[in-house]
Design a protein around this motif. Sequence first.
Motif, mmCIF file in Angstrom:
data_model
loop_
_atom_site.group_PDB
_atom_site.id
_atom_site.type_symbol
_atom_site.label_atom_id
_atom_site.label_comp_id
_atom_site.label_asym_id
_atom_site.label_seq_id
_atom_site.Cartn_x
_atom_site.Cartn_y
_atom_site.Cartn_z
ATOM 1 N N GLU A 115 -122.968 105.397 -8.250
ATOM 2 C CA GLU A 115 -121.828 104.483 -8.217
ATOM 3 C C GLU A 115 -121.977 103.479 -7.080
ATOM 4 O OE1 GLU A 115 -118.359 106.908 -7.998
ATOM 5 O OE2 GLU A 115 -118.727 107.884 -9.929
ATOM 6 N N ALA A 116 -122.417 103.957 -5.912
ATOM 7 C CA ALA A 116 -122.595 103.065 -4.768
ATOM 8 C C ALA A 116 -123.678 102.030 -5.038
ATOM 9 C CB ALA A 116 -122.957 103.880 -3.524
ATOM 10 N N ALA A 117 -124.713 102.407 -5.793
ATOM 11 C CA ALA A 117 -125.815 101.496 -6.077
ATOM 12 C C ALA A 117 -125.389 100.315 -6.939
ATOM 13 C CB ALA A 117 -126.948 102.250 -6.767
ATOM 14 N N LEU A 118 -124.273 100.446 -7.654
ATOM 15 C CA LEU A 118 -123.768 99.318 -8.438
ATOM 16 C C LEU A 118 -123.386 98.156 -7.535
ATOM 17 C CD1 LEU A 118 -121.493 101.186 -10.988
ATOM 18 C CD2 LEU A 118 -123.590 99.955 -11.521
ATOM 19 N N VAL A 119 -123.014 98.465 -6.309
ATOM 20 C CA VAL A 119 -122.592 97.428 -5.354
ATOM 21 C C VAL A 119 -123.696 97.138 -4.345
ATOM 22 C CG1 VAL A 119 -120.896 96.812 -3.593
ATOM 23 C CG2 VAL A 119 -120.187 98.138 -5.606
ATOM 24 N N ALA A 120 -124.281 98.185 -3.781
ATOM 25 C CA ALA A 120 -125.246 98.004 -2.691
ATOM 26 C C ALA A 120 -126.683 97.942 -3.157
ATOM 27 C CB ALA A 120 -125.081 99.137 -1.676
ATOM 28 N N GLY A 121 -126.959 98.289 -4.415
ATOM 29 C CA GLY A 121 -128.317 98.196 -4.943
ATOM 30 C C GLY A 121 -129.295 99.110 -4.232
ATOM 31 N N ASP A 122 -130.451 98.561 -3.859
ATOM 32 C CA ASP A 122 -131.533 99.367 -3.279
ATOM 33 C C ASP A 122 -131.243 99.804 -1.844
ATOM 34 O OD1 ASP A 122 -132.958 99.135 -5.623
ATOM 35 O OD2 ASP A 122 -134.074 97.365 -4.962
ATOM 36 N N ARG A 123 -130.181 99.332 -1.248
ATOM 37 C CA ARG A 123 -129.855 99.754 0.111
ATOM 38 C C ARG A 123 -129.289 101.172 0.154
ATOM 39 N NH1 ARG A 123 -125.857 95.312 2.082
ATOM 40 N NH2 ARG A 123 -125.328 95.355 -0.122
ATOM 41 N N VAL A 124 -128.919 101.741 -0.992
ATOM 42 C CA VAL A 124 -128.370 103.092 -1.051
ATOM 43 C C VAL A 124 -129.490 104.110 -0.893
ATOM 44 C CG1 VAL A 124 -127.196 104.779 -2.512
ATOM 45 C CG2 VAL A 124 -126.429 102.398 -2.484
ATOM 46 N N ARG A 125 -129.291 105.098 0.001
ATOM 47 C CA ARG A 125 -130.250 106.167 0.220
ATOM 48 C C ARG A 125 -129.522 107.497 0.029
ATOM 49 N NH1 ARG A 125 -133.010 102.474 -0.329
ATOM 50 N NH2 ARG A 125 -134.629 101.615 1.048
ATOM 51 N N PRO A 126 -129.795 108.208 -1.062
ATOM 52 C CA PRO A 126 -129.084 109.464 -1.315
ATOM 53 C C PRO A 126 -129.721 110.652 -0.601
ATOM 54 C CG PRO A 126 -130.534 108.989 -3.151
ATOM 55 C CD PRO A 126 -130.690 107.846 -2.173
ATOM 56 N N ALA A 127 -128.909 111.653 -0.314
ATOM 57 C CA ALA A 127 -129.408 112.915 0.237
ATOM 58 C C ALA A 127 -128.443 114.011 -0.184
ATOM 59 C CB ALA A 127 -129.511 112.850 1.749
ATOM 60 N N SER A 128 -128.973 115.115 -0.708
ATOM 61 C CA SER A 128 -128.125 116.202 -1.199
ATOM 62 C C SER A 128 -127.634 117.102 -0.079
ATOM 63 C CB SER A 128 -128.895 117.045 -2.231
ATOM 64 O OG SER A 128 -129.287 116.247 -3.335
ATOM 65 N N ALA A 172 -135.871 113.004 5.534
ATOM 66 C CA ALA A 172 -136.148 111.640 5.085
ATOM 67 C C ALA A 172 -136.133 110.672 6.263
ATOM 68 C CB ALA A 172 -135.117 111.233 4.031
ATOM 69 N N LEU A 173 -135.202 110.857 7.202
ATOM 70 C CA LEU A 173 -135.129 109.976 8.369
ATOM 71 C C LEU A 173 -136.366 110.130 9.247
ATOM 72 C CD1 LEU A 173 -131.347 110.361 9.349
ATOM 73 C CD2 LEU A 173 -132.465 108.311 8.474
ATOM 74 N N GLN A 174 -136.908 111.340 9.327
ATOM 75 C CA GLN A 174 -138.100 111.582 10.144
ATOM 76 C C GLN A 174 -139.384 111.207 9.426
ATOM 77 O OE1 GLN A 174 -137.621 115.745 11.104
ATOM 78 N NE2 GLN A 174 -136.483 115.290 13.002
ATOM 79 N N GLY A 175 -139.276 110.843 8.167
ATOM 80 C CA GLY A 175 -140.443 110.422 7.410
ATOM 81 C C GLY A 175 -141.258 111.558 6.838
ATOM 82 N N HIS A 176 -140.718 112.781 6.886
ATOM 83 C CA HIS A 176 -141.463 113.926 6.352
ATOM 84 C C HIS A 176 -141.434 113.957 4.827
ATOM 85 C CE1 HIS A 176 -141.901 115.146 10.386
ATOM 86 N NE2 HIS A 176 -140.683 115.710 10.544
ATOM 87 N N THR A 177 -140.343 113.472 4.249
ATOM 88 C CA THR A 177 -140.224 113.431 2.783
ATOM 89 C C THR A 177 -139.700 112.049 2.388
ATOM 90 O OG1 THR A 177 -137.946 114.284 2.826
ATOM 91 C CG2 THR A 177 -139.726 115.911 2.611
ATOM 92 N N PRO A 178 -140.054 111.608 1.182
ATOM 93 C CA PRO A 178 -139.509 110.311 0.732
ATOM 94 C C PRO A 178 -138.043 110.448 0.349
ATOM 95 C CG PRO A 178 -140.799 111.328 -1.017
ATOM 96 C CD PRO A 178 -140.990 112.203 0.214
ATOM 97 N N TRP A 179 -137.367 109.334 0.398
ATOM 98 C CA TRP A 179 -135.974 109.338 -0.054
ATOM 99 C C TRP A 179 -135.938 109.610 -1.559
ATOM 100 C CZ3 TRP A 179 -131.912 109.362 3.096
ATOM 101 C CH2 TRP A 179 -132.052 108.834 4.381
ATOM 102 N N PRO A 180 -135.011 110.461 -2.003
ATOM 103 C CA PRO A 180 -134.881 110.688 -3.456
ATOM 104 C C PRO A 180 -134.533 109.397 -4.171
ATOM 105 C CG PRO A 180 -133.659 112.351 -2.213
ATOM 106 C CD PRO A 180 -134.075 111.289 -1.233
ATOM 107 N N ALA A 181 -134.977 109.286 -5.411
ATOM 108 C CA ALA A 181 -134.662 108.097 -6.213
ATOM 109 C C ALA A 181 -133.176 108.085 -6.553
ATOM 110 C CB ALA A 181 -135.492 108.091 -7.486
#
Length: 367
Positions: free
Chosen positions: A5-18, A26-35
Amino acid sequence: EASAEAALVAGDRVRPASTVADLVAALQGHTPWPAVSRLVGPSSAGVREPDLLDVRGQLVARRALEIAAAGGHHILLVGAPGSGKTMLGSRLPGILPDLTRTEALEVLRIHSAAGHRAGTTFTSRPPFRAPHHGATEVAVVGGGSSGLRPGEISLAHAGVLFLDELGEFPATVLDALRQPLEEHVIRVRRARGATDFPARFLLVGAMNPCPCGEGGLPGACRCTDAARRRYLRRLSAPLLDRFDLAIALGRPDVEDLLGGPSGEASAVVATRVRRVRELARHRGVRCNAELAVEALDHASILSADAAALLERRLRSGGLSARGMHRVRRVAQTIADLDGSPGVDERQVAEALQLRAARSALVSGEGR
């Protein structure tokens, strides 16, 4: 789902995390951000709405429903059980135009704030909300003890709020409708905080003429005068004044039910409704019901006979100044549906006639 839902407004700037752990990794660069999953829409594909084709008879009510949809006019249906009030009210959304993308996003945000997830798509169809008459004031208006959430008034934003059994709703709930009907926003004030929710909706009320429901049939009413007065007292005159259209329904004729011709399908009526809404947009409003008095004077050109009819009703006391403006807006919608360049006496007379049931309720007759 929230990230979609957030991506409808912010597009690719949204970074999800469960989880927090996923976020840190993801912030430390150990894993990629989920799609981020993407919502499809807005679209009306796959949305099935009740069709006016199912309604037998009730020509006046069908006409009033079309006028309500075309002009954005609030409508009250008064009739005995079995007269088709619920069937008609539930078919109003099907003749309304699709939401614009901006409106669809606004509706999505409101429903998301209420905890309703969109799934994989979001729709361009106007929402339809029909709360039970036992709903609390918080459920209808919004608020709550754990946080301020939108109520049914806001969940109906850009769509239809259908209040069946209107006379059975608590008076506090009905009185709470008056402010959002005028301002198109509901102001929720609680000890824990305050917020404003959008609340621009088309109100459809349906009610029996009296507590027993048979007041529309001569000699059939079993209610005492006191019971009838208590029933009608819940509907204040200021609330009734917000209904531009108020019609009395009788039960359909047996011939219509058993073998009468079908009426027009919703898709056919919706075409005319869209054309009138386009005319309103050229006047700078979403619908004719939103025309300010100055804009109404400019847009609504009354014939001499139409002006004379309104003057007679004003002088007789049968119409207030505010009521006159409401009648003129409805008459303009009728003229738009008729394709008339101006408003004539017949169109004003029809607009006046479509308020007849309201006058009976205000006077307390109710039968």
